[in-house]
Design a protein around this motif. Structure first.
Motif, PDB file in Angstrom:
ATOM      1  N   SER A 260     -24.711 -40.784  22.832  1.00 54.68           N
ATOM      2  CA  SER A 260     -25.953 -41.145  23.498  1.00 54.68           C
ATOM      3  C   SER A 260     -26.232 -40.181  24.644  1.00 54.68           C
ATOM      4  CB  SER A 260     -25.896 -42.576  24.028  1.00 54.68           C
ATOM      5  OG  SER A 260     -24.890 -42.697  25.006  1.00 54.68           O
ATOM      6  N   GLN A 261     -27.453 -40.247  25.166  1.00 55.77           N
ATOM      7  CA  GLN A 261     -27.865 -39.309  26.208  1.00 55.77           C
ATOM      8  C   GLN A 261     -26.929 -39.339  27.403  1.00 55.77           C
ATOM      9  OE1 GLN A 261     -31.845 -39.894  27.656  1.00 55.77           O
ATOM     10  NE2 GLN A 261     -32.027 -37.817  28.400  1.00 55.77           N
ATOM     11  N   GLY A 262     -26.382 -40.499  27.685  1.00 51.27           N
ATOM     12  CA  GLY A 262     -25.411 -40.596  28.771  1.00 51.27           C
ATOM     13  C   GLY A 262     -26.059 -40.600  30.136  1.00 51.27           C
ATOM     14  N   TYR A 263     -25.241 -40.744  31.149  1.00 56.49           N
ATOM     15  CA  TYR A 263     -25.773 -40.837  32.498  1.00 56.49           C
ATOM     16  C   TYR A 263     -25.832 -39.468  33.165  1.00 56.49           C
ATOM     17  CZ  TYR A 263     -20.739 -40.995  33.458  1.00 56.49           C
ATOM     18  OH  TYR A 263     -19.401 -40.726  33.499  1.00 56.49           O
ATOM     19  N   GLY A 264     -26.383 -39.453  34.372  1.00 58.44           N
ATOM     20  CA  GLY A 264     -26.494 -38.207  35.109  1.00 58.44           C
ATOM     21  C   GLY A 264     -25.248 -37.932  35.930  1.00 58.44           C
ATOM     22  N   LEU A 265     -25.104 -36.706  36.338  1.00 59.27           N
ATOM     23  CA  LEU A 265     -23.978 -36.344  37.185  1.00 59.27           C
ATOM     24  C   LEU A 265     -24.468 -35.444  38.305  1.00 59.27           C
ATOM     25  CD1 LEU A 265     -23.196 -33.173  36.288  1.00 59.27           C
ATOM     26  CD2 LEU A 265     -22.325 -34.381  34.305  1.00 59.27           C
ATOM     27  N   THR A 266     -23.653 -35.350  39.329  1.00 60.72           N
ATOM     28  CA  THR A 266     -23.988 -34.552  40.501  1.00 60.72           C
ATOM     29  C   THR A 266     -22.977 -33.427  40.647  1.00 60.72           C
ATOM     30  OG1 THR A 266     -24.906 -36.497  41.604  1.00 60.72           O
ATOM     31  CG2 THR A 266     -24.386 -34.593  42.986  1.00 60.72           C
ATOM     32  N   LEU A 267     -23.455 -32.191  40.613  1.00 64.14           N
ATOM     33  CA  LEU A 267     -22.571 -31.045  40.793  1.00 64.14           C
ATOM     34  C   LEU A 267     -22.443 -30.746  42.271  1.00 64.14           C
ATOM     35  CD1 LEU A 267     -23.666 -28.673  37.898  1.00 64.14           C
ATOM     36  CD2 LEU A 267     -21.679 -30.170  38.001  1.00 64.14           C
ATOM     37  N   GLN A 268     -21.204 -30.788  42.748  1.00 64.94           N
ATOM     38  CA  GLN A 268     -20.920 -30.532  44.154  1.00 64.94           C
ATOM     39  C   GLN A 268     -20.124 -29.230  44.247  1.00 64.94           C
ATOM     40  OE1 GLN A 268     -19.211 -34.308  45.546  1.00 64.94           O
ATOM     41  NE2 GLN A 268     -20.739 -35.356  44.342  1.00 64.94           N
ATOM     42  N   GLN A 269     -18.769 -29.316  44.263  1.00 67.42           N
ATOM     43  CA  GLN A 269     -17.982 -28.073  44.295  1.00 67.42           C
ATOM     44  C   GLN A 269     -18.295 -27.182  43.092  1.00 67.42           C
ATOM     45  OE1 GLN A 269     -16.658 -31.162  44.287  1.00 67.42           O
ATOM     46  NE2 GLN A 269     -14.819 -31.278  45.521  1.00 67.42           N
ATOM     47  N   ALA A 270     -18.578 -27.813  41.938  1.00 67.90           N
ATOM     48  CA  ALA A 270     -18.779 -27.055  40.703  1.00 67.90           C
ATOM     49  C   ALA A 270     -20.143 -26.397  40.620  1.00 67.90           C
ATOM     50  CB  ALA A 270     -18.571 -27.973  39.499  1.00 67.90           C
ATOM     51  N   SER A 271     -21.048 -26.656  41.591  1.00 69.47           N
ATOM     52  CA  SER A 271     -22.365 -26.022  41.535  1.00 69.47           C
ATOM     53  C   SER A 271     -22.251 -24.507  41.661  1.00 69.47           C
ATOM     54  CB  SER A 271     -23.273 -26.584  42.629  1.00 69.47           C
ATOM     55  OG  SER A 271     -22.730 -26.320  43.917  1.00 69.47           O
ATOM     56  N   LYS A 272     -21.231 -24.008  42.340  1.00 71.00           N
ATOM     57  CA  LYS A 272     -20.955 -22.575  42.408  1.00 71.00           C
ATOM     58  C   LYS A 272     -20.090 -22.142  41.239  1.00 71.00           C
ATOM     59  CE  LYS A 272     -20.572 -18.365  43.913  1.00 71.00           C
ATOM     60  NZ  LYS A 272     -21.710 -17.401  43.742  1.00 71.00           N
ATOM     61  N   ALA A 273     -19.111 -22.969  40.884  1.00 76.74           N
ATOM     62  CA  ALA A 273     -18.188 -22.615  39.803  1.00 76.74           C
ATOM     63  C   ALA A 273     -18.902 -22.503  38.464  1.00 76.74           C
ATOM     64  CB  ALA A 273     -17.069 -23.661  39.710  1.00 76.74           C
ATOM     65  N   ILE A 274     -20.057 -23.138  38.317  1.00 76.34           N
ATOM     66  CA  ILE A 274     -20.771 -23.115  37.040  1.00 76.34           C
ATOM     67  C   ILE A 274     -21.154 -21.692  36.655  1.00 76.34           C
ATOM     68  CG2 ILE A 274     -23.151 -23.414  37.877  1.00 76.34           C
ATOM     69  CD1 ILE A 274     -21.615 -25.439  35.041  1.00 76.34           C
ATOM     70  N   GLU A 275     -21.275 -20.809  37.664  1.00 73.95           N
ATOM     71  CA  GLU A 275     -21.569 -19.410  37.370  1.00 73.95           C
ATOM     72  C   GLU A 275     -20.416 -18.752  36.613  1.00 73.95           C
ATOM     73  OE1 GLU A 275     -22.594 -17.386  40.948  1.00 73.95           O
ATOM     74  OE2 GLU A 275     -24.374 -18.612  41.332  1.00 73.95           O
ATOM     75  N   GLY A 276     -19.226 -19.292  36.773  1.00 75.30           N
ATOM     76  CA  GLY A 276     -18.067 -18.771  36.057  1.00 75.30           C
ATOM     77  C   GLY A 276     -18.122 -19.023  34.568  1.00 75.30           C
ATOM     78  N   PHE A 277     -19.129 -19.787  34.110  1.00 76.44           N
ATOM     79  CA  PHE A 277     -19.331 -20.030  32.677  1.00 76.44           C
ATOM     80  C   PHE A 277     -20.581 -19.305  32.161  1.00 76.44           C
ATOM     81  CE2 PHE A 277     -17.169 -23.734  34.479  1.00 76.44           C
ATOM     82  CZ  PHE A 277     -16.010 -23.754  33.706  1.00 76.44           C
ATOM     83  N   GLY A 278     -21.131 -18.409  32.998  1.00 76.03           N
ATOM     84  CA  GLY A 278     -22.309 -17.661  32.582  1.00 76.03           C
ATOM     85  C   GLY A 278     -23.609 -18.415  32.774  1.00 76.03           C
ATOM     86  N   ILE A 279     -23.589 -19.496  33.549  1.00 81.79           N
ATOM     87  CA  ILE A 279     -24.795 -20.277  33.815  1.00 81.79           C
ATOM     88  C   ILE A 279     -25.199 -20.037  35.269  1.00 81.79           C
ATOM     89  CG2 ILE A 279     -25.796 -22.591  33.912  1.00 81.79           C
ATOM     90  CD1 ILE A 279     -23.777 -23.443  31.792  1.00 81.79           C
TER      91      ILE A 279
END
Length: 482
Positions: free
Chosen positions: A120-139
Motif C-alpha cells: 500500500s501507499q504507506g505513511y509519510g516519513l521525515t528525512l532529518q540526518q538522511a536529508s544530506k545522506a540521500i545525495e550519497g544515493f545519487g538523489i
C-alpha cells in the motif's frame, strides 16, 4: 543539482566516502607515540593506546556525496567484491542495492512482495540526518518532497504551547536556512526514487520469501526461497537482512527469544487526507509547510504535510496490548470510528479525520526490541542486519527510515574499502574485514535513537507533552537529566 538520468560511480578522490582525511597533526602523532612507548616500557601491561583518527573534511571533487558522474551503468566486479544477497526491498534494502551498484559490488535484491504495487501507499516519513545522506544515493533533489518551516504544539482547545522552525526564528531570510528544515515525503515515493536510481523494478527479485540460509566456512552461503514456482536455491557471499521488525534473517541468526518484540503500551492510527477534501476550511495550519500536533496528556495527534496537496495524521494513545491487537484486526472502519470518537478537538482536526477515506487509514500496536549487541551479530560470519531488522524503534521520533538509509550507505562504503582484494577478504573473512567495525558504528549511532523513540512513546502520552516551551517535546527531560 536536479536529478537526471545519469550513471554514478564512487568518487576516486575519496573512494566513495564523501570525506577525505586531513592526516594526523604532529601534536597528535607525538602524543600517540609517547603513549605507545610508555605502554611498551611497561611490558604491555594494561590497555594499549588507541591510534587517534585523523580529522576529515568534505571531498571537494564530489562535494561530499561520494559520487561522480560516469558515462555508462557500472558492471559488478565479481572478481574483487563479495556477492551480497539483500533480503527485503523496502527503503533500506533498495538503498543498499543502489549504494552497491555505485561501487561495482555485485548484489541481488530479494523481496517477498510480488511487485512494487503490492504494498500500500504507506505513511509519510521525515528525512532529518538522511536529508544530506540521500545525495550519497545519487538523489540531489527529492521529487514530491515537502519542506516544513513551522512546527506548532497545541492543547486540545487550540492554545499554542510551543512553536519553532524557520518562520519563527528567522522570518526575514527563511530560504537561506533551508538546510535546517526537515523534508517530508511519502514512503513509497522515496522508495520509487531509489528504485529509479537502481534502474527500475526489473532489478528486484520479486516474490521471493526467504525460508532459510546456511553458512559454510569456505563456500559462502546457500539461501532457500519460497516462490510462486516452488522452492528456489541460490548462493551468496554475504547476506544482509533488511526485512523489517519481524526479520526472518534476524530470527534465524539470533532467534526471537534473545530480543523479543517489546510492546510500548500504545497504538497508532494513521490516515492520509487530501487538502481538496478540506477546501471549505481556511486554516494556516494547512499551508503544506506546517507540522502541528495536539495533545491532552493521553491522546496525541501529529499532522504533517504528506504531499503538496495532502496531509498525513498520526493519532496515538495508550491501550493494553490485546485491545490494541483486537482494534487493528477490526479494520479501517473501526479505526476511523475510534479516532473520531476520541478526538473532538480544535479545528481543523475533527474535519481532517472525518474527511479521511477509510481506504487511507491503517493502525497497529507499537513495538520495538531490546538493543542488539555486537556479540549477538557475530553469530553470523557472513550475515548482518540493517534498518528495522537491526534496531526497530517506535515512529514517534521519525528515525526509522533515516537510520536505514545511513546504515545502507555505511555498509556499502565499508564493503568497498574492506574488500579491495578478493583473496584477502576470502582469507580473513567478511566478519573481520568488514562486519565487526560496521556493526559497532551502526549500533552505537542507532542506540540513542531507539532509546529516545521508546521514551517518546511514554512522554508524548503524559503531561510532559503539555510543557510550555518553544522546542520539541521531551527536550525538557534531557535538560533535567543534565
Amino acid at each position: 543539482m536536479e536529478n537526471e538520468d545519469v550513471n554514478w560511480a564512487a568518487c576516486p578522490e575519496c573512494k566513495g566516502q564523501g570525506k577525505k582525511s586531513r592526516g594526523l597533526s604532529k601534536k597528535m602523532k607525538l602524543r600517540y607515540q609517547n603513549e605507545l612507548n610508555l605502554f611498551e616500557k611497561s611490558n604491555s601491561e594494561g590497555k594499549p593506546p588507541i591510534r587517534p583518527k585523523a580529522h576529515q573534511h568534505s571531498c571537494s571533487n564530489c562535494l561530499g556525496s561520494g559520487l561522480v558522474r560516469v558515462a555508462n551503468r557500472l558492471v559488478a566486479d565479481a572478481g574483487t567484491f563479495p556477492h551480497v544477497a539483500i533480503i527485503g526491498g523496502g527503503i533500506g534494502g533498495v538503498a543498499l542495492a543502489v549504494a552497491c551498484l555505485h561501487r561495482n559490488i555485485p548484489f541481488t535484491l530479494f523481496e517477498r512482495d510480488q511487485n512494487f504495487e503490492a504494498r500500500s501507499q504507506g505513511y509519510g516519513l521525515t528525512l532529518q540526518q538522511a536529508s544530506k545522506a540521500i545525495e550519497g544515493f545519487g538523489i540531489f533533489s527529492l521529487q514530491d518532497g515537502v519542506v516544513s518551516t513551522r512546527h506548532v504544539v497545541h492543547t486540545m482547545e487550540g492554545k499554542i504551547i510551543g512553536e519553532w522552525g524557520i518562520r519563527k526564528w528567522i522570518q526575514s531570510d527563511a530560504e537561506k536556512y533551508e538546510k535546517r528544515t526537515n523534508i517530508h515525503i511519502a514512503r513509497q515515493l522515496l522508495r520509487l526514487q531509489l528504485l529509479k536510481q537502481l534502474g527500475g523494478s526489473k532489478f528486484v527479485q520479486w516474490g521471493h520469501q526467504l525460508v532459510d540460509f546456511k553458512e559454510s566456512e569456505n563456500q559462502g552461503l546457500e539461501l532457500t526461497f519460497q516462490t510462486k514456482n516452488g522452492m528456489k536455491k541460490t548462493k551468496a557471499d554475504l547476506v544482509v537482512g533488511a526485512d523489517g521488525i519481524r526479520s526472518s534473517v534476524r530470527r534465524q541468526l539470533i532467534g526471537d527469544e534473545a530480543t523479543p518484540l517489546r510492546y510500548l503500551d500504545c497504538i497508532v492510527i494513521l490516515g492520509i487526507c487530501p487538502l481538496e477534501a478540506l477546501k471549505d476550511i481556511d486554516d494556516s495550519l494547512l499551508d503544506s509547510a506546517t507540522v502541528f500536533q495536539t495533545a491532552n496528556g493521553n491522546e496525541r495527534i501529529y499532522i504533517m504535510p504528506y504531499t503538496a496537496d495532502s496531509v498525513m495524521w498520526q493519532l496515538s494513545f495508550p491501550m493494553p496490548e490485546e485491545e490494541a491487537k483486537a482494534l487493528s484486526v477490526l479494520g479501517t472502519k473501526a479505526l476511523k470510528e475510534e479516532a473520531c470518537r476520541r478526538i473532538q478537538w480544535h479545528k481543523p482536526i475533527p474535519q481532517i479525520l472525518e474527511a479521511t477515506q477509510e481506504s487511507e487509514i491503517s493502525g497497529y500496536p507499537v513495538y520495538d526490541r531490546e538493543l542488539l549487541t555486537s556479540e549477538m551479530l557475530q553469530k553470523g560470519n557472513s550475515v548482518t542486519l540493517i534498518g528495522d531488522a537491526a534496531h526497530p524503534m517506535s515512529p514517534f521520533k521519525g528515525q526509522g527510515a533515516n537510520q536505514a538509509l545511513l546504515d545502507a550507505l555505511l555498509l556499502a562504503r565499508a564493503i568497498s574499502l574492506g574488500c579491495r582484494s578478493s583473496s584477502e577478504w576470502k582469507k580473513i573473512g567478511l566478519r573481520e574485514k568488514v562486519l565487526n567495525e560496521f556493526e559497532v558504528e551502526m549500533l552505537a549511532r542507532s542506540a540513542i535513537k531507539v532509546k529516545d523513540s521508546a521514551a517518546a512513546a511514554e512522554f508524548l502520552h503524559s503531561d510532559i507533552v503539555l510543557y510550555e516551551s518553544d522546542e520539541p517535546r521531551g527536550r525538557c527531560l534531557k535538560k533535567k537529566d543534565k
